[in-house]
Design an enzyme around this catalytic site. Structure first.
Site, PDB file in Angstrom:
ATOM      1  NE  ARG A   1       8.264  -4.174   4.078  1.00  0.00           N
ATOM      2  CZ  ARG A   1       7.708  -3.840   2.901  1.00  0.00           C
ATOM      3  NH1 ARG A   1       6.489  -3.349   2.832  1.00  0.00           N
ATOM      4  NH2 ARG A   1       8.381  -4.037   1.774  1.00  0.00           N
TER       5      ARG A   1
ATOM      6  CG  HIS B   1       1.428  -5.940   1.709  1.00  0.00           C
ATOM      7  ND1 HIS B   1       2.467  -6.367   2.482  1.00  0.00           N
ATOM      8  CD2 HIS B   1       1.965  -5.022   0.860  1.00  0.00           C
ATOM      9  CE1 HIS B   1       3.587  -5.753   2.122  1.00  0.00           C
ATOM     10  NE2 HIS B   1       3.296  -4.935   1.129  1.00  0.00           N
TER      11      HIS B   1
ATOM     12  CD  GLU C   1       1.939  -8.093   5.401  1.00  0.00           C
ATOM     13  OE1 GLU C   1       2.106  -8.364   4.199  1.00  0.00           O
ATOM     14  OE2 GLU C   1       2.178  -6.986   5.880  1.00  0.00           O
TER      15      GLU C   1
ATOM     16  N   GLY D   1      11.211   9.624   3.141  1.00  0.00           N
ATOM     17  CA  GLY D   1      11.827   9.069   1.934  1.00  0.00           C
ATOM     18  C   GLY D   1      10.880   9.300   0.767  1.00  0.00           C
TER      19      GLY D   1
HETATM   20  C1  GLV Z   1       5.615  -3.640  -0.947  1.00  0.00           C
HETATM   21  O1  GLV Z   1       5.400  -3.765   0.229  1.00  0.00           O
HETATM   22  C2  GLV Z   1       6.913  -3.514  -1.530  1.00  0.00           C
HETATM   23  O2  GLV Z   1       7.921  -3.503  -0.808  1.00  0.00           O
HETATM   24  O3  GLV Z   1       6.986  -3.413  -2.769  1.00  0.00           O
END
Ligand code: GLV
Ligand code: GLV
Length: 370
Positions: free
Chosen positions: A266, A317, A295, A160
């Protein structure tokens, strides 16, 4: 034009909310760095707000959407992902939610690339050596060596937006690219990258003639020096090609013992216990992670095992956590700007008020006229 919309933001997204205030909106920003309790979000919706600005930290379901479905008109999610939003519930209450695609694509792709470099070239143990004053000599291979990224083969799992942006960067490092995508193959893009590789070789910019191709999953894992994950999280039942625990005990065994795994997509795409075990048994060379099943990463996570710390990089993250990407008020540059623009589109009825035409609305299906 004076707009009298009321908006609650579950966290501070910087100056972008002032764009709303200058348009006459009344904006309340939750002041703490932690997410607000869900009950507070419910109360705000009950109090009659028109718009809600949220992050991945806020669970949004029928309890929130149903608290006052006639006044809540839009949820503007400050993220590209929306794993926290129950889409069926949003649709049931006919509340459109927006997200912030594209503006974090390059930042997330480069972060995967930098994690890969930091991991393979042992940046973290090397800095420790220096800081801990254990750098006793310069030596051809002691106390350890890293592995080059240049010239190696990367498997990009998921082609993607972010996967393709990573491929573009890898081409600049003379890497070969194995592409795998369970749902959609972008041959136009891949052919264009091959043309770039051909030109770099023809003009003497790259010594080797690099290649890029789509291959089956097993082949990608089997042949790659680096495997970087860029798929959405799809749980079993959500899709014919679920990605939950795509990387597990069985599939991790397909990787070379010299190969590295990178994940800033993810967390639940990787079985963390299986990964920690693979690292302990040296079945793969290392892993760099920015996302986790839970998380913030729990204190008792198997990934924290000190015996694998030299080959397991852990980040909070952080892939989109760059100044312009996070805070620019320009909707074409920053998540903040894009988030606010999505909210304005819905509340002010841009695109002739046709929600299905608004570029940042996710759940368009709830508004299609049948
Ligand atoms: C980050 O993980 C987002 O989805 O923006
Ligand atoms: C390294 O510092 C070298 O000069 O080869």
């Amino acid at each position: 034009m004076e707009n009298k919309f009321r908006v609650f933001a579950t966290c501070d997204i910087g100056d972008a909310v002032n764009l709303l205030r200058t348009r006459g909106y009344e904006v309340e920003v939750y002041p703490k760095p932690e997410p607000p309790p869900k009950s507070l979000i419910v109360d705000k919706v009950k109090s009659g707000i028109d718009g809600l600005i949220t992050t991945l930290r806020d669970p949004l379901d029928a309890e929130v959407f149903g608290a006052s479905p006639r006044t809540l008109k839009v949820v503007a999610q400050y993220a590209v992902g929306f794993d926290n939003i129950n889409r069926a519930d949003a649709n049931r209450y006919k509340i459109p939610f927006t997200h912030t695609p594209d503006v974090l694509t390059e930042a997330t792709a480069e972060f995967a690339f930098f994690m890969m470099g930091a991991l393979a070239r042992k940046m973290w143990p090397a800095e420790h050596l220096t800081r801990d004053n254990e750098w006793g000599y310069w030596h051809p291979y002691l106390p350890f060596l890293g592995d080059e990224v240049t010239g190696k083969t990367i498997a990009v799992i998921g082609t993607g937006r972010i996967g393709l942006a990573l491929i573009k960067k890898c081409a600049g490092f003379d890497m070969n690219v194995l592409c795998y995508d369970p749902a959609y193959e972008n041959h136009n893009y891949i052919n264009a990258i091959q043309e770039v590789m051909n030109l770099r070789h023809a003009r003497g910019i790259s010594k080797e003639h690099n290649w890029i191709k789509y291959v089956p999953f097993e082949e990608a894992l089997h042949d790659a020096d680096f495997v970087s994950i860029h798929v959405p999280l799809l749980r079993p039942g959500e899709s014919p090609t679920p990605t939950y625990h795509l990387f597990n005990e069985r599939t991790l065994r397909m990787m070379k013992p010299t190969a590295f795994l990178i994940n800033d997509s993810r967390g639940p795409v990787v079985d963390e216990a299986a990964l920690a075990q693979a690292l302990r048994e040296n079945r793969i060379a290392g892993a760099a992670l920015d996302v986790y099943a839970k998380e913030p990463l729990p204190a008792d996570s198997p990934l924290r095992d000190p015996t694998i710390a030299d080959r397991c990089r852990l980040y909070p993250h952080f892939a989109s956590a760059a100044r312009i990407t996070r805070l620019s008020t320009d909707p074409d540059k920053g998540m903040a700007g894009r988030c606010v623009q999505g909210l304005i589109d819905v509340l002010e009825g841009n695109y002739g008020g046709d929600i299905t035409k608004m570029p940042f609305v996710v759940n368009k299906e709830a508004f299609a006229k049948s």
